[in-house]
Write a protein that holds these residues in place. Structure first.
Motif, PDB file in Angstrom:
ATOM      1  N   TYR A  31       0.818  -1.211   0.000  1.00  0.00           N
ATOM      2  CA  TYR A  31       0.000   0.000   0.000  1.00  0.00           C
ATOM      3  C   TYR A  31       0.854   1.265   0.000  1.00  0.00           C
ATOM      4  O   TYR A  31       0.339   2.374  -0.096  1.00  0.00           O
ATOM      5  CB  TYR A  31      -0.959   0.013   1.196  1.00  0.00           C
ATOM      6  N   LYS A  32       2.183   1.104   0.097  1.00  0.00           N
ATOM      7  CA  LYS A  32       3.097   2.234   0.085  1.00  0.00           C
ATOM      8  C   LYS A  32       3.804   2.299  -1.264  1.00  0.00           C
ATOM      9  O   LYS A  32       4.632   1.430  -1.570  1.00  0.00           O
ATOM     10  CB  LYS A  32       4.130   2.116   1.205  1.00  0.00           C
ATOM     11  N   PRO A  33       3.530   3.309  -2.095  1.00  0.00           N
ATOM     12  CA  PRO A  33       4.149   3.372  -3.423  1.00  0.00           C
ATOM     13  C   PRO A  33       5.670   3.387  -3.392  1.00  0.00           C
ATOM     14  O   PRO A  33       6.313   2.749  -4.230  1.00  0.00           O
ATOM     15  CB  PRO A  33       3.585   4.676  -4.012  1.00  0.00           C
ATOM     16  N   ASP A  34       6.264   4.116  -2.434  1.00  0.00           N
ATOM     17  CA  ASP A  34       7.724   4.202  -2.399  1.00  0.00           C
ATOM     18  C   ASP A  34       8.356   2.853  -2.067  1.00  0.00           C
ATOM     19  O   ASP A  34       9.343   2.436  -2.683  1.00  0.00           O
ATOM     20  CB  ASP A  34       8.178   5.276  -1.399  1.00  0.00           C
ATOM     21  N   ARG A  35       7.765   2.142  -1.104  1.00  0.00           N
ATOM     22  CA  ARG A  35       8.296   0.819  -0.764  1.00  0.00           C
ATOM     23  C   ARG A  35       8.076  -0.164  -1.907  1.00  0.00           C
ATOM     24  O   ARG A  35       8.937  -1.009  -2.187  1.00  0.00           O
ATOM     25  CB  ARG A  35       7.651   0.308   0.518  1.00  0.00           C
ATOM     26  N   ALA A  36       6.927  -0.067  -2.575  1.00  0.00           N
ATOM     27  CA  ALA A  36       6.647  -0.948  -3.711  1.00  0.00           C
ATOM     28  C   ALA A  36       7.710  -0.782  -4.792  1.00  0.00           C
ATOM     29  O   ALA A  36       8.164  -1.772  -5.392  1.00  0.00           O
ATOM     30  CB  ALA A  36       5.260  -0.650  -4.276  1.00  0.00           C
ATOM     31  N   LYS A  37       8.127   0.446  -5.046  1.00  0.00           N
ATOM     32  CA  LYS A  37       9.170   0.690  -6.049  1.00  0.00           C
ATOM     33  C   LYS A  37      10.493   0.052  -5.636  1.00  0.00           C
ATOM     34  O   LYS A  37      11.199  -0.543  -6.461  1.00  0.00           O
ATOM     35  CB  LYS A  37       9.352   2.193  -6.258  1.00  0.00           C
ATOM     36  N   ARG A  38      10.822   0.171  -4.355  1.00  0.00           N
ATOM     37  CA  ARG A  38      12.086  -0.416  -3.893  1.00  0.00           C
ATOM     38  C   ARG A  38      12.050  -1.944  -3.984  1.00  0.00           C
ATOM     39  O   ARG A  38      13.027  -2.574  -4.415  1.00  0.00           O
ATOM     40  CB  ARG A  38      12.376   0.029  -2.454  1.00  0.00           C
ATOM     41  N   GLN A  40      10.218  -3.718  -5.984  1.00  0.00           N
ATOM     42  CA  GLN A  40      10.236  -4.076  -7.403  1.00  0.00           C
ATOM     43  C   GLN A  40      11.662  -4.072  -7.939  1.00  0.00           C
ATOM     44  O   GLN A  40      12.057  -4.942  -8.738  1.00  0.00           O
ATOM     45  CB  GLN A  40       9.384  -3.084  -8.196  1.00  0.00           C
ATOM     46  N   ALA A  41      12.456  -3.114  -7.488  1.00  0.00           N
ATOM     47  CA  ALA A  41      13.821  -2.976  -7.998  1.00  0.00           C
ATOM     48  C   ALA A  41      14.771  -4.047  -7.466  1.00  0.00           C
ATOM     49  O   ALA A  41      15.581  -4.603  -8.223  1.00  0.00           O
ATOM     50  CB  ALA A  41      14.352  -1.586  -7.654  1.00  0.00           C
ATOM     51  N   LYS A  42      14.666  -4.337  -6.181  1.00  0.00           N
ATOM     52  CA  LYS A  42      15.661  -5.241  -5.582  1.00  0.00           C
ATOM     53  C   LYS A  42      15.165  -6.660  -5.368  1.00  0.00           C
ATOM     54  O   LYS A  42      15.965  -7.571  -5.107  1.00  0.00           O
ATOM     55  CB  LYS A  42      16.160  -4.665  -4.254  1.00  0.00           C
ATOM     56  N   GLY A  43      13.858  -6.889  -5.457  1.00  0.00           N
ATOM     57  CA  GLY A  43      13.320  -8.222  -5.271  1.00  0.00           C
ATOM     58  C   GLY A  43      13.164  -8.593  -3.812  1.00  0.00           C
ATOM     59  O   GLY A  43      13.373  -7.783  -2.911  1.00  0.00           O
ATOM     60  N   THR A  54      16.632 -15.317  -4.135  1.00  0.00           N
ATOM     61  CA  THR A  54      16.030 -14.031  -4.472  1.00  0.00           C
ATOM     62  C   THR A  54      14.979 -14.233  -5.550  1.00  0.00           C
ATOM     63  O   THR A  54      15.231 -14.902  -6.548  1.00  0.00           O
ATOM     64  CB  THR A  54      17.090 -13.036  -4.979  1.00  0.00           C
ATOM     65  N   ALA A  55      13.801 -13.656  -5.325  1.00  0.00           N
ATOM     66  CA  ALA A  55      12.723 -13.690  -6.314  1.00  0.00           C
ATOM     67  C   ALA A  55      12.334 -12.259  -6.640  1.00  0.00           C
ATOM     68  O   ALA A  55      12.439 -11.369  -5.793  1.00  0.00           O
ATOM     69  CB  ALA A  55      11.525 -14.464  -5.778  1.00  0.00           C
ATOM     70  N   LYS A  56      11.887 -12.029  -7.868  1.00  0.00           N
ATOM     71  CA  LYS A  56      11.509 -10.676  -8.280  1.00  0.00           C
ATOM     72  C   LYS A  56      10.093 -10.674  -8.861  1.00  0.00           C
ATOM     73  O   LYS A  56       9.901 -10.418 -10.060  1.00  0.00           O
ATOM     74  CB  LYS A  56      12.519 -10.120  -9.279  1.00  0.00           C
ATOM     75  N   PRO A  57       9.098 -10.923  -8.009  1.00  0.00           N
ATOM     76  CA  PRO A  57       7.719 -10.840  -8.506  1.00  0.00           C
ATOM     77  C   PRO A  57       7.346  -9.380  -8.755  1.00  0.00           C
ATOM     78  O   PRO A  57       7.905  -8.475  -8.125  1.00  0.00           O
ATOM     79  CB  PRO A  57       6.895 -11.421  -7.355  1.00  0.00           C
ATOM     80  N   PRO A  58       6.419  -9.096  -9.665  1.00  0.00           N
ATOM     81  CA  PRO A  58       5.924  -7.726  -9.813  1.00  0.00           C
ATOM     82  C   PRO A  58       5.340  -7.236  -8.487  1.00  0.00           C
ATOM     83  O   PRO A  58       4.720  -8.007  -7.749  1.00  0.00           O
ATOM     84  CB  PRO A  58       4.838  -7.854 -10.884  1.00  0.00           C
ATOM     85  N   VAL A  59       5.548  -5.959  -8.196  1.00  0.00           N
ATOM     86  CA  VAL A  59       5.021  -5.355  -6.962  1.00  0.00           C
ATOM     87  C   VAL A  59       4.114  -4.195  -7.356  1.00  0.00           C
ATOM     88  O   VAL A  59       4.544  -3.280  -8.066  1.00  0.00           O
ATOM     89  CB  VAL A  59       6.154  -4.864  -6.035  1.00  0.00           C
TER      90      VAL A  59
END
Length: 291
Positions: A31-38, A40-43, A54-59
């Protein structure tokens, strides 16, 4: 298979990562856009005795449409604020009491699956979790939503899944056990196993579990085995685990005490059943939250 995992906490990250590794088209919802971006970038990183993955699902910030399953792993106090796309089955694996009622009010009981998971994980840092112990996840239909496809999705992630015809009983059982363990670990600042080493804490844990089971009995739930013994077994099996409530206290975040001790106390009051130790523990943890 498409699934959304709602909540990027320790269990949310664990489930999203394991499902992604198992080939499920999974989305992690924050629910936090800034955390979602982070994220998404680092997995998402999951550490265990077997190593680190390490997994990188869409966030995403909102729950995406056209999913086969939505798994809810947010804190209990956030359940009522969630917004869901139409038609998709919704599975709660949350701690505490009252989540299912909130979801039924939101999406209707015919879409709700209810369950508990004994997977033990704690957050090391944002998007990085320690999987302390693998265990059973039990799910069932709250009224009429078929659970088999949800179980199949979870098994793709390597989770041990059992289907029950009585999810309400399963939820009450875990809530009773957690009401004995989690608040005491938060108050004493100790991992689960330490409760067995402190005589007074072990005695109080037993008393809290007994109070909870008495309240459960007023709602028609009976347990075939001693939940006191199960609570002690849980402490042994997850001896090094840091409970979710202790994690929240250490981060000075709101805990789920209202959905555990608070709900047990409230339901006891409705049934005219005193729960003095539960009330005391609820008051102490509420005090911790307001430091």
């Amino acid at each position: 298979m498409k699934a959304a995992v709602v909540g990027p906490g320790a269990l949310g990250c664990l489930f999203a990562a394991r499902l992604a590794e198992g080939g499920v088209n999974v989305t992690l919802v924050d629910y936090k856009p800034d955390r979602a971006k982070r994220l998404q970038a680092k997995g998402v990183v999951v550490e265990s005795a077997a190593g680190s993955t390490t997994a990188k699902p869409p966030v995403t910030v909102g729950i995406p449409p056209r999913q086969d399953l939505i798994i809810v792993l947010v804190k209990s106090h956030a359940t009522a604020a969630l917004e869901f796309p139409p038609e998709t089955p919704v599975l709660s694996l949350q701690n505490g009491l009252g989540n299912i009622e909130a979801l039924c009010s939101s999406v209707g009981s015919a879409r709700v699956l209810a369950g508990v998971t004994s997977e033990a994980a704690h957050e090391l840092e944002e998007g990085r979790v320690r999987h302390a112990a693998a265990s059973l996840t039990t799910i069932g239909s709250w009224t009429s939503c078929p659970p088999n496809h949800a179980a199949e999705i979870l098994r793709k992630g390597g989770f041990a899944v059992e289907i029950t015809d009585a999810p309400g009983q399963t939820i009450w059982e875990k809530a009773s056990i957690n009401a004995g363990i989690n608040p005491l670990t938060a108050l004493l600042d100790v991992p689960n196993g330490k409760l067995l080493d402190i005589r007074e804490a072990r005695e109080l844990m037993r008393d809290l579990v007994v109070e909870a089971t008495k309240v459960a009995a007023t709602e028609g739930y009976r347990f075939g085995a001693s939940l006191v013994e199960k609570a002690e077994e849980t402490c042994r099996e997850s001896a090094e685990n840091i409970s979710s409530m202790l994690q929240d206290v250490r981060k000075r975040k709101r805990t789920e005490i209202d959905a555990l001790s608070g709900e047990i106390m409230r339901r006891g009051q409705i049934a005219a059943l005193p729960t003095p130790r539960t009330r005391m523990i609820w008051q102490l943890v509420k005090g911790l939250e307001q430091r």
